[in-house]
Design an enzyme around this catalytic site. Structure first.
Site, PDB file in Angstrom:
ATOM      1  N   CYS A 131     -37.768 -17.729  25.161  1.00  0.00           N
ATOM      2  CA  CYS A 131     -37.110 -18.655  26.082  1.00  0.00           C
ATOM      3  C   CYS A 131     -38.054 -19.713  26.635  1.00  0.00           C
ATOM      4  O   CYS A 131     -37.607 -20.763  27.092  1.00  0.00           O
ATOM      5  CB  CYS A 131     -36.482 -17.895  27.239  1.00  0.00           C
ATOM      6  SG  CYS A 131     -35.390 -16.558  26.734  1.00  0.00           S
TER       7      CYS A 131
ATOM      8  N   HIS B 120     -28.207 -22.289  27.182  1.00  0.00           N
ATOM      9  CA  HIS B 120     -29.588 -21.866  26.953  1.00  0.00           C
ATOM     10  C   HIS B 120     -29.896 -21.842  25.451  1.00  0.00           C
ATOM     11  O   HIS B 120     -29.955 -20.780  24.843  1.00  0.00           O
ATOM     12  CB  HIS B 120     -29.792 -20.487  27.579  1.00  0.00           C
ATOM     13  CG  HIS B 120     -31.192 -19.968  27.521  1.00  0.00           C
ATOM     14  ND1 HIS B 120     -32.291 -20.763  27.267  1.00  0.00           N
ATOM     15  CD2 HIS B 120     -31.671 -18.698  27.675  1.00  0.00           C
ATOM     16  CE1 HIS B 120     -33.382 -20.010  27.278  1.00  0.00           C
ATOM     17  NE2 HIS B 120     -33.035 -18.763  27.512  1.00  0.00           N
TER      18      HIS B 120
ATOM     19  N   CYS C 295     -37.847 -16.944  32.716  1.00  0.00           N
ATOM     20  CA  CYS C 295     -38.213 -15.640  32.178  1.00  0.00           C
ATOM     21  C   CYS C 295     -38.160 -15.702  30.655  1.00  0.00           C
ATOM     22  O   CYS C 295     -37.512 -16.574  30.071  1.00  0.00           O
ATOM     23  CB  CYS C 295     -37.279 -14.563  32.712  1.00  0.00           C
ATOM     24  SG  CYS C 295     -35.539 -14.783  32.278  1.00  0.00           S
TER      25      CYS C 295
END
Length: 404
Positions: free
Chosen positions: A91, A360, A390
């Site tokens: 991520c 995302h 995160c």
């Protein structure tokens, strides 16, 4: 040792974010990356020969575009002298591409680097590792890269059999965060993103994408993921993903980030070189940090990462004008905020939504957020911003940027 040079970020741009299997699904991550790279050159007038390299971040690559940054650069019209490579910090990949570019510029290894992030989760590969050994009587095992990556990201010593959702549920239990609080935060995210769409706040950062279709090409110029029609009742009606095995489960598709398609890019250089090239700096990198924690509780890793980045910058949360914390899950955001003592309704927090509402797209998210905050800061007459997220597997990145 030579003193590190100052680094600025110029012209952060992004494509709209598409839903899983949505309007951008016909395009690969490379296609999306090429679109945003070409737009970067067109809008800045930057001579591609001035670019030393393109760092490409992607979480679900295939061998259709090995060394993704290099292939995307060549397809976008950069000369063969422009180098490129690919990185994956899950991520955090997009932000890591920016930070790697910054380190090259700071140390004088490069003068101008383009950071590129792209992901087509709609086209994440289905793969086998057994095919070269022949087909067994039972056939070949095919893995879905999206699901498999969430199960294996902790390695053999830190298994995550229930993936990221299982980790989010652990935080729900650890912090005592209710389903109602998660859904309320998700609704806030959608409302802020929809308001930003309606006001045209995303206009300057967006690059329209032309998508082929049966009746001719379609131009996509707005994010597909934000839902103007969502309500607390609609969110509350969704079933928890792990509800069958855990009667206390609260994490749903509605209070989690999306699986999405998008690309984003920016130029990283020095203020002096930017002036020579006619580039207008948008942000200045102040500090950054990375932190690791238990893969089963990766959602709160932004706490130590952000704390360290702020400490290195010599500031605290009260000094920030924008706090961009990627919304992997509402419960994960709420857990971080509890540790920081920041209110969930703080207007500085994701003023225009984030992962739950905008989406995302793993490899692109870090630069997508950067493009958004680069326009948020002047709109809010702010000076300092924090970007943090995160990372599945027990990591987090955080960076402090100042308005240039």
């Amino acid at each position: 040792m030579t003193e590190l040079r100052e680094v600025v970020v110029c012209a952060p741009l992004r494509t709209p974010v598409g839903r899983m299997g949505g309007v951008l699904a016909p395009l690969s991550a490379r296609d999306l990356g090429v679109v945003v790279l070409r737009a970067l050159l067109d809008r800045t007038g930057l001579d591609p020969a001035a670019v030393d390299g393109v760092i490409g971040s992607q979480g679900y690559p295939t061998m259709e575009s090995p060394a993704f940054g290099r292939v995307a650069a060549l397809d976008a019209g950069f000369p063969v002298t422009t180098t490129g490579y690919q990185l994956d910090r899950r991520c955090g990949s997009g932000l890591q591409a920016v930070l790697n570019a910054a380190m090259e510029v700071q140390t004088g290894v490069s003068d101008v680097v383009v950071a590129l992030g792209a992901e087509s989760m709609s086209n994440a590969p289905i793969y086998t590792e057994q095919g070269r050994r022949g087909v067994s009587p039972g056939g070949l095992m095919l893995h879905d890269a999206l699901a498999r990556g969430r199960e294996t990201v902790g390695g053999v010593n830190f298994p995550t059999p229930e993936g990221n959702v299982g980790s989010a549920e652990l935080l729900r239990a650890d912090y005592g965060i209710s389903r109602e609080a998660q859904d309320a935060f998700a609704l806030q995210s959608h409302r802020r993103a929809v308001a930003a769409q309606q006001s045209g706040a995303f206009g300057a950062e967006l690059v329209p994408v032309e998508v082929p279709g049966r009746r001719g090409p379609v131009v996509v110029d707005r994010d597909e993921h934000p839902r103007a029609d969502t309500t607390l009742d609609a969110l509350g009606a969704l079933r928890p993903i792990l509800g069958r095995g855990d009667p206390d489960a609260t994490v749903t598709a509605g209070n989690s980030s999306g699986q999405n398609d998008a690309a984003a890019a920016c130029v990283v250089t020095t203020p002096e070189r930017a002036a020579e090239l006619g580039l207008d700096p948008a942000l200045r990198l102040v500090s950054w940090a990375v932190a690791g924690n238990d893969p089963l509780r990766f959602g709160v890793a932004p706490v130590p990462a952000a704390n360290l980045a702020l400490q290195r910058a010599g500031i605290g949360f009260d000094d920030l004008d924008v706090i961009e914390l990627n919304e992997a899950f509402a419960v994960q955001v709420l857990a971080c905020l509890a540790d920081w003592g920041v209110d969930a309704e703080d207007p500085r927090l994701n003023p225009q939504g984030s992962g739950i509402s905008i989406g995302h797209p793993i490899g692109a998210t870090g630069i997508r957020i950067l493009a958004t905050l680069a326009h948020e800061l002047p709109a809010l007459d702010g000076e300092l911003a924090l970007e943090t997220m995160c990372i599945g597997g027990g990591q987090a990145l955080a960076a402090v940027f100042a308005r240039a």
